[in-house]
Scaffold this active site. Sequence first.
Site, PDB file in Angstrom:
ATOM      1  N   ASN A   1     -48.833   0.501  52.682  1.00 44.20           N
ATOM      2  CA  ASN A   1     -47.664   0.211  52.691  1.00 44.20           C
ATOM      3  C   ASN A   1     -47.650  -1.011  53.305  1.00 44.20           C
ATOM      4  O   ASN A   1     -46.912  -1.930  53.245  1.00 44.20           O
ATOM      5  CB  ASN A   1     -46.888   1.183  53.560  1.00 44.20           C
ATOM      6  CG  ASN A   1     -46.872   0.930  54.845  1.00 44.20           C
ATOM      7  OD1 ASN A   1     -47.761   0.524  55.398  1.00 44.20           O
ATOM      8  ND2 ASN A   1     -45.552   1.564  55.728  1.00 44.20           N
TER       9      ASN A   1
ATOM     10  N   ASP B   1     -54.125  -3.903  67.851  1.00 45.03           N
ATOM     11  CA  ASP B   1     -52.950  -2.654  68.550  1.00 45.03           C
ATOM     12  C   ASP B   1     -53.501  -1.263  68.934  1.00 45.03           C
ATOM     13  O   ASP B   1     -54.028  -1.001  69.533  1.00 45.03           O
ATOM     14  CB  ASP B   1     -51.789  -2.140  67.187  1.00 45.03           C
ATOM     15  CG  ASP B   1     -53.176  -1.675  65.732  1.00 45.03           C
ATOM     16  OD1 ASP B   1     -54.584  -1.589  66.423  1.00 45.03           O
ATOM     17  OD2 ASP B   1     -52.744  -1.561  64.967  1.00 45.03           O
TER      18      ASP B   1
ATOM     19  N   GLU C   1     -45.475  -2.772  60.479  1.00 45.43           N
ATOM     20  CA  GLU C   1     -44.596  -2.327  59.085  1.00 45.43           C
ATOM     21  C   GLU C   1     -43.968  -3.050  58.717  1.00 45.43           C
ATOM     22  O   GLU C   1     -43.188  -3.939  58.919  1.00 45.43           O
ATOM     23  CB  GLU C   1     -43.991  -1.339  60.146  1.00 45.43           C
ATOM     24  CG  GLU C   1     -44.866   0.565  60.576  1.00 45.43           C
ATOM     25  CD  GLU C   1     -45.816   0.976  60.114  1.00 45.43           C
ATOM     26  OE1 GLU C   1     -46.042   0.790  58.715  1.00 45.43           O
ATOM     27  OE2 GLU C   1     -45.627   2.424  60.534  1.00 45.43           O
TER      28      GLU C   1
ATOM     29  N   HIS D   1     -49.030  -2.512  55.648  1.00 49.79           N
ATOM     30  CA  HIS D   1     -48.787  -3.285  57.099  1.00 49.79           C
ATOM     31  C   HIS D   1     -50.705  -3.873  57.324  1.00 49.79           C
ATOM     32  O   HIS D   1     -51.224  -3.277  57.001  1.00 49.79           O
ATOM     33  CB  HIS D   1     -48.667  -1.765  58.013  1.00 49.79           C
ATOM     34  CG  HIS D   1     -49.267  -1.020  58.669  1.00 49.79           C
ATOM     35  ND1 HIS D   1     -49.600   0.181  57.969  1.00 49.79           N
ATOM     36  CD2 HIS D   1     -50.385  -0.768  58.997  1.00 49.79           C
ATOM     37  CE1 HIS D   1     -50.102   1.490  58.180  1.00 49.79           C
ATOM     38  NE2 HIS D   1     -51.096   0.356  59.086  1.00 49.79           N
TER      39      HIS D   1
HETATM   40  C1  GLP Z   1     -53.833   1.675  60.954  1.00 51.05           C
HETATM   41  C2  GLP Z   1     -54.123   0.517  61.648  1.00 51.05           C
HETATM   42  C3  GLP Z   1     -54.564  -0.749  61.294  1.00 51.05           C
HETATM   43  C4  GLP Z   1     -55.577  -0.027  60.349  1.00 51.05           C
HETATM   44  C5  GLP Z   1     -55.110   1.309  59.454  1.00 51.05           C
HETATM   45  C6  GLP Z   1     -55.944   0.903  58.279  1.00 51.05           C
HETATM   46  O1  GLP Z   1     -52.715   1.952  60.982  1.00 51.05           O
HETATM   47  N1  GLP Z   1     -52.676  -0.040  62.771  1.00 51.05           N
HETATM   48  O2  GLP Z   1     -55.152  -1.667  61.911  1.00 51.05           O
HETATM   49  O3  GLP Z   1     -55.836  -1.601  59.205  1.00 51.05           O
HETATM   50  O4  GLP Z   1     -54.646   1.784  59.804  1.00 51.05           O
HETATM   51  O5  GLP Z   1     -56.402   2.198  58.099  1.00 51.05           O
HETATM   52  P1  GLP Z   1     -58.137   2.781  57.581  1.00 51.05           P
HETATM   53  O6  GLP Z   1     -59.040   1.896  57.084  1.00 51.05           O
HETATM   54  O7  GLP Z   1     -58.259   4.500  57.652  1.00 51.05           O
HETATM   55  O8  GLP Z   1     -57.072   3.032  56.185  1.00 51.05           O
END
Ligand code: GLP
Length: 245
Positions: free
Chosen positions: A144, A75, A151, A146
């Site tokens: 949440n 992403d 989402e 995702h």
């Molecule tokens: C972002 C990314 C996701 C990732 C998420 C969790 O939203 N788009 O791909 O899984 O963050 O991040 P973290 O590992 O910092 O909790």
Amino acid sequence: MAPSLPTTSRKRMQILWCDSKDSFNSLAADHVLAAHLRKPDLTIALPTGRTPLGLYSVLRSKPVAFNRVRWFNLDEYVGLSATDGTSYAQFLRMHLLDDLGVPDTNIRLIRGDAADIQAECRAYDEAIARAEGLDLAILGLGANGHIAFNEPGSGWHQTTHVVRLTELTRAANAQEGQYVPPCGITMGIGTLSGAREILLLVSGQSKADALQALLQGRPDLMWPVTSLLGHPRLTVIADGRLRPG
Ligand code: GLP
């Protein structure tokens, strides 16, 4: 309604609980290295966020030539160029790709600043298709539920598309108060589910509810991570502190 799954679906999921950050990171790295050994020119989709940083650090330290691997990212933020400090492209270059000595021809990252963002979605899907799909999708998890930027409420058959991010996600991703754009561009759940293998990394107390939704084994559109339940090769590496009961 979320698709129903055969009752056996949860049995296909392998969960590895880790009691330390080191074991979490080295297990994740072993998983990636084993996939690479089986197929040195595999296609890998990479996550950003805090969770994979340890994995990337272990991979950077290995005397392994990753130069045949084809790399994609999950992403990106809409509107950010690959040189913007907040972009996921910059993050992945800085924390992994630049150090691995991968030729640019083997790296295809989403162009968040493309003039025609819908055309970029199509071009990205075409690039994945030309690479014959993803061999390994490495995923983090949002609080949440995702996965990538899919989402809650996202369709489960989508390919690359533009999404409006929830305020929860924007706030979670705003490190040190930096501006987080309102929209993302993401591989869809359809693309992710099509990966031949999925490695889901779950770390951090804020992920407890989302992980619980997955462990309950019931597909639920409001918990995008549960879309992975029917996947034939899903491995979850999880922080042992999130282990239920
Ligand atoms: C972002 C990314 C996701 C990732 C998420 C969790 O939203 N788009 O791909 O899984 O963050 O991040 P973290 O590992 O910092 O909790």
